[in-house]
Design a protein around this motif. Structure first.
Motif, PDB file in Angstrom:
ATOM      1  N   ALA A 159      28.001  -7.498  29.516  1.00 49.69           N
ATOM      2  CA  ALA A 159      26.746  -8.247  29.414  1.00 49.69           C
ATOM      3  C   ALA A 159      25.882  -7.640  28.312  1.00 49.69           C
ATOM      4  CB  ALA A 159      26.019  -8.214  30.752  1.00 49.69           C
ATOM      5  N   GLN A 160      25.529  -8.399  27.302  1.00 51.49           N
ATOM      6  CA  GLN A 160      24.806  -7.899  26.142  1.00 51.49           C
ATOM      7  C   GLN A 160      23.315  -7.750  26.458  1.00 51.49           C
ATOM      8  OE1 GLN A 160      26.462  -7.079  23.146  1.00 51.49           O
ATOM      9  NE2 GLN A 160      28.193  -7.355  24.528  1.00 51.49           N
ATOM     10  N   ARG A 161      22.720  -6.677  25.906  1.00 46.71           N
ATOM     11  CA  ARG A 161      21.290  -6.429  26.084  1.00 46.71           C
ATOM     12  C   ARG A 161      20.646  -6.293  24.713  1.00 46.71           C
ATOM     13  NH1 ARG A 161      20.578  -4.946  31.492  1.00 46.71           N
ATOM     14  NH2 ARG A 161      18.476  -5.728  31.103  1.00 46.71           N
ATOM     15  N   LEU A 162      19.482  -6.872  24.545  1.00 47.34           N
ATOM     16  CA  LEU A 162      18.794  -6.784  23.263  1.00 47.34           C
ATOM     17  C   LEU A 162      18.227  -5.391  23.024  1.00 47.34           C
ATOM     18  CD1 LEU A 162      17.648  -8.100  20.718  1.00 47.34           C
ATOM     19  CD2 LEU A 162      15.655  -8.798  22.062  1.00 47.34           C
ATOM     20  N   VAL A 163      17.616  -4.801  24.053  1.00 48.28           N
ATOM     21  CA  VAL A 163      17.019  -3.470  23.977  1.00 48.28           C
ATOM     22  C   VAL A 163      17.848  -2.526  24.846  1.00 48.28           C
ATOM     23  CG1 VAL A 163      14.949  -2.100  24.436  1.00 48.28           C
ATOM     24  CG2 VAL A 163      14.734  -4.450  23.586  1.00 48.28           C
ATOM     25  N   ASP A 164      18.121  -1.318  24.342  1.00 51.45           N
ATOM     26  CA  ASP A 164      18.939  -0.367  25.093  1.00 51.45           C
ATOM     27  C   ASP A 164      18.117   0.556  25.991  1.00 51.45           C
ATOM     28  OD1 ASP A 164      21.810  -0.707  24.015  1.00 51.45           O
ATOM     29  OD2 ASP A 164      20.577  -0.662  22.208  1.00 51.45           O
ATOM     30  N   ARG A 165      16.872   0.831  25.586  1.00 51.19           N
ATOM     31  CA  ARG A 165      16.045   1.752  26.393  1.00 51.19           C
ATOM     32  C   ARG A 165      14.575   1.486  26.085  1.00 51.19           C
ATOM     33  NH1 ARG A 165      17.374   7.980  25.876  1.00 51.19           N
ATOM     34  NH2 ARG A 165      18.889   7.389  27.492  1.00 51.19           N
ATOM     35  N   THR A 166      13.710   1.684  27.070  1.00 51.03           N
ATOM     36  CA  THR A 166      12.260   1.655  26.856  1.00 51.03           C
ATOM     37  C   THR A 166      11.645   2.870  27.538  1.00 51.03           C
ATOM     38  OG1 THR A 166      11.789   0.348  28.854  1.00 51.03           O
ATOM     39  CG2 THR A 166      12.203  -0.866  26.803  1.00 51.03           C
ATOM     40  N   ARG A 167      10.494   3.275  27.037  1.00 52.16           N
ATOM     41  CA  ARG A 167       9.715   4.335  27.679  1.00 52.16           C
ATOM     42  C   ARG A 167       8.242   3.936  27.670  1.00 52.16           C
ATOM     43  NH1 ARG A 167      12.288   9.569  24.659  1.00 52.16           N
ATOM     44  NH2 ARG A 167      14.221   9.729  25.890  1.00 52.16           N
ATOM     45  N   LEU A 168       7.643   3.929  28.831  1.00 46.05           N
ATOM     46  CA  LEU A 168       6.209   3.720  28.978  1.00 46.05           C
ATOM     47  C   LEU A 168       5.601   5.053  29.386  1.00 46.05           C
ATOM     48  CD1 LEU A 168       3.744   1.803  29.099  1.00 46.05           C
ATOM     49  CD2 LEU A 168       4.311   1.430  31.515  1.00 46.05           C
ATOM     50  N   ARG A 169       4.662   5.546  28.580  1.00 45.45           N
ATOM     51  CA  ARG A 169       4.158   6.913  28.782  1.00 45.45           C
ATOM     52  C   ARG A 169       2.633   6.909  28.861  1.00 45.45           C
ATOM     53  NH1 ARG A 169       5.825  12.494  25.711  1.00 45.45           N
ATOM     54  NH2 ARG A 169       3.752  13.394  25.427  1.00 45.45           N
ATOM     55  N   LEU A 170       2.115   7.628  29.844  1.00 44.65           N
ATOM     56  CA  LEU A 170       0.677   7.857  29.994  1.00 44.65           C
ATOM     57  C   LEU A 170       0.435   9.352  29.923  1.00 44.65           C
ATOM     58  CD1 LEU A 170      -2.213   6.910  30.633  1.00 44.65           C
ATOM     59  CD2 LEU A 170      -1.625   7.097  33.063  1.00 44.65           C
ATOM     60  N   GLU A 171      -0.470   9.762  29.034  1.00 42.33           N
ATOM     61  CA  GLU A 171      -0.733  11.188  28.855  1.00 42.33           C
ATOM     62  C   GLU A 171      -2.221  11.433  28.659  1.00 42.33           C
ATOM     63  OE1 GLU A 171      -0.423  12.182  24.197  1.00 42.33           O
ATOM     64  OE2 GLU A 171       1.518  11.699  25.106  1.00 42.33           O
ATOM     65  N   VAL A 172      -2.618  12.664  28.887  1.00 42.29           N
ATOM     66  CA  VAL A 172      -3.999  13.084  28.642  1.00 42.29           C
ATOM     67  C   VAL A 172      -3.964  14.444  27.965  1.00 42.29           C
ATOM     68  CG1 VAL A 172      -6.259  13.616  29.615  1.00 42.29           C
ATOM     69  CG2 VAL A 172      -4.845  11.819  30.656  1.00 42.29           C
ATOM     70  N   LEU A 173      -4.380  14.480  26.698  1.00 41.83           N
ATOM     71  CA  LEU A 173      -4.444  15.736  25.953  1.00 41.83           C
ATOM     72  C   LEU A 173      -5.749  16.467  26.277  1.00 41.83           C
ATOM     73  CD1 LEU A 173      -3.670  16.525  22.282  1.00 41.83           C
ATOM     74  CD2 LEU A 173      -6.037  16.751  23.043  1.00 41.83           C
ATOM     75  N   TYR A 174      -5.639  17.792  26.418  1.00 41.18           N
ATOM     76  CA  TYR A 174      -6.825  18.627  26.604  1.00 41.18           C
ATOM     77  C   TYR A 174      -6.799  19.719  25.552  1.00 41.18           C
ATOM     78  CZ  TYR A 174     -10.269  21.753  28.696  1.00 41.18           C
ATOM     79  OH  TYR A 174     -11.363  22.555  28.920  1.00 41.18           O
ATOM     80  N   ASN A 175      -7.861  19.784  24.724  1.00 42.85           N
ATOM     81  CA  ASN A 175      -7.977  20.800  23.682  1.00 42.85           C
ATOM     82  C   ASN A 175      -8.694  22.031  24.228  1.00 42.85           C
ATOM     83  OD1 ASN A 175      -6.682  19.876  21.385  1.00 42.85           O
ATOM     84  ND2 ASN A 175      -8.446  18.757  20.632  1.00 42.85           N
ATOM     85  N   PHE A 176      -7.985  23.139  24.328  1.00 41.33           N
ATOM     86  CA  PHE A 176      -8.627  24.394  24.706  1.00 41.33           C
ATOM     87  C   PHE A 176      -9.474  24.917  23.550  1.00 41.33           C
ATOM     88  CE2 PHE A 176      -5.057  24.080  27.596  1.00 41.33           C
ATOM     89  CZ  PHE A 176      -5.612  24.477  28.807  1.00 41.33           C
ATOM     90  N   ASN A 177      -8.975  24.744  22.343  1.00 42.48           N
ATOM     91  CA  ASN A 177      -9.716  25.081  21.127  1.00 42.48           C
ATOM     92  C   ASN A 177      -9.067  24.307  19.988  1.00 42.48           C
ATOM     93  OD1 ASN A 177      -7.397  26.692  20.254  1.00 42.48           O
ATOM     94  ND2 ASN A 177      -8.148  28.255  21.691  1.00 42.48           N
ATOM     95  N   GLU A 178      -9.430  24.626  18.754  1.00 42.03           N
ATOM     96  CA  GLU A 178      -8.920  23.858  17.615  1.00 42.03           C
ATOM     97  C   GLU A 178      -7.458  24.153  17.306  1.00 42.03           C
ATOM     98  OE1 GLU A 178     -12.297  25.164  15.099  1.00 42.03           O
ATOM     99  OE2 GLU A 178     -12.485  23.040  14.611  1.00 42.03           O
ATOM    100  N   ARG A 179      -6.911  25.188  17.956  1.00 40.99           N
ATOM    101  CA  ARG A 179      -5.521  25.551  17.689  1.00 40.99           C
ATOM    102  C   ARG A 179      -4.570  25.246  18.845  1.00 40.99           C
ATOM    103  NH1 ARG A 179      -8.409  29.702  15.043  1.00 40.99           N
ATOM    104  NH2 ARG A 179      -7.791  29.991  12.854  1.00 40.99           N
ATOM    105  N   PHE A 180      -5.061  25.270  20.062  1.00 42.84           N
ATOM    106  CA  PHE A 180      -4.165  25.161  21.216  1.00 42.84           C
ATOM    107  C   PHE A 180      -4.562  23.989  22.106  1.00 42.84           C
ATOM    108  CE2 PHE A 180      -2.951  26.442  25.604  1.00 42.84           C
ATOM    109  CZ  PHE A 180      -1.573  26.376  25.431  1.00 42.84           C
TER     110      PHE A 180
END
Length: 244
Positions: A159-180
């Motif tokens: 059975a043929q598929r148009l898309v082989d894989r998907t990823r739905l991602r939710l993230e939250v970045l937290y900056n401790f400082n300008e480097r980390f």
């Protein structure tokens, strides 16, 4: 639904004055499915499915466009995998919301078995929010993966598929400082596959070809440390993004 995976990651970046940057990344995949093959039998490696390293460079042309190249190597129990990737990134803004698009092509060598290509498209929506003196950045992203076979295409009875894989991602970045910074995230990965028909001893089809969707929840933590040319931090229009 498969058991949740855990993907911790650590990336170090060196940013040039024009905000182009080099990066080196360690990525680990812990898979808690007992049917899986692991790199070890005891301790931290008893659930470790893959170790991957990645090195790359991204050339930033202006506030909207950049072009990158990366080389990766992944080690699993039964094989090693090389990834050769080129990608382009574009960013636009709508008020305080940033909309990023990324397109890439990968040549993938799975030693000692085979090789193939992969085209990947990703779209991100994000917004920077100041919480006191700290910056957080919620982001929602969606990936589409298309595999390209260099040898034989998928069989006519699959059975043929148009898309082989998907990823739905939710993230939250937290900056401790300008480097980390630290970014916890959750991903829902879906692998779209085709199943061949089942036949009786007389050669009659018992079950026709069918489509299958395999859902894998992934919990991760992305840690980043940034080194700046000249030593002192300066603004960056195009910060990097996870690209597993």
């Amino acid at each position: 639904m498969r058991p949740a995976n855990f993907w911790p990651e650590l990336q170090v970046e060196y940013v040039l004055k024009n905000t182009s940057f080099f990066y080196f990344r360690n990525h680990y995949r812990f898979n808690f499915d007992d049917a899986n093959n692991y790199l070890g039998e005891k301790g931290l490696t008893e659930s470790l499915e893959r170790v991957q390293v990645r090195a790359g460079y991204e050339q930033v042309f202006n506030n909207q466009w950049s072009l990158g190249i990366a080389e990766s190597y992944a080690k699993e129990q039964t094989r090693g995998i090389f990834f050769n990737e080129v990608y382009a990134r574009h960013i636009s803004t709508f008020g305080k919301i940033r909309f990023a698009q990324r397109a890439s092509f990968e040549h993938i060598l799975r030693w000692p078995t085979n090789n193939n290509g992969r085209i990947r498209f990703r779209a991100d929506l994000e917004q920077n929010i100041n919480v006191g003196k700290r910056l957080i950045r919620p982001r929602l992203s969606y990936d589409l993966f298309y595999n390209i076979s260099y040898q034989n295409p998928k069989g006519p009875n699959i059975a043929q598929r148009l898309v082989d894989r998907t990823r739905l991602r939710l993230e939250v970045l937290y900056n401790f400082n300008e480097r980390f910074s630290a970014t916890p995230y959750f991903t829902e990965q879906v692998d779209f596959t085709g199943k061949a028909p089942e036949y009786s001893a007389a050669g009659e089809i018992i079950k026709p070809a069918s489509k299958q969707n395999a859902h894998t929840p992934i919990v991760g933590l992305d840690l980043r440390y940034v080194l700046f040319h000249g030593g002192e931090p300066f603004p960056r229009t195009l910060p990097s993004h996870s690209s597993k």
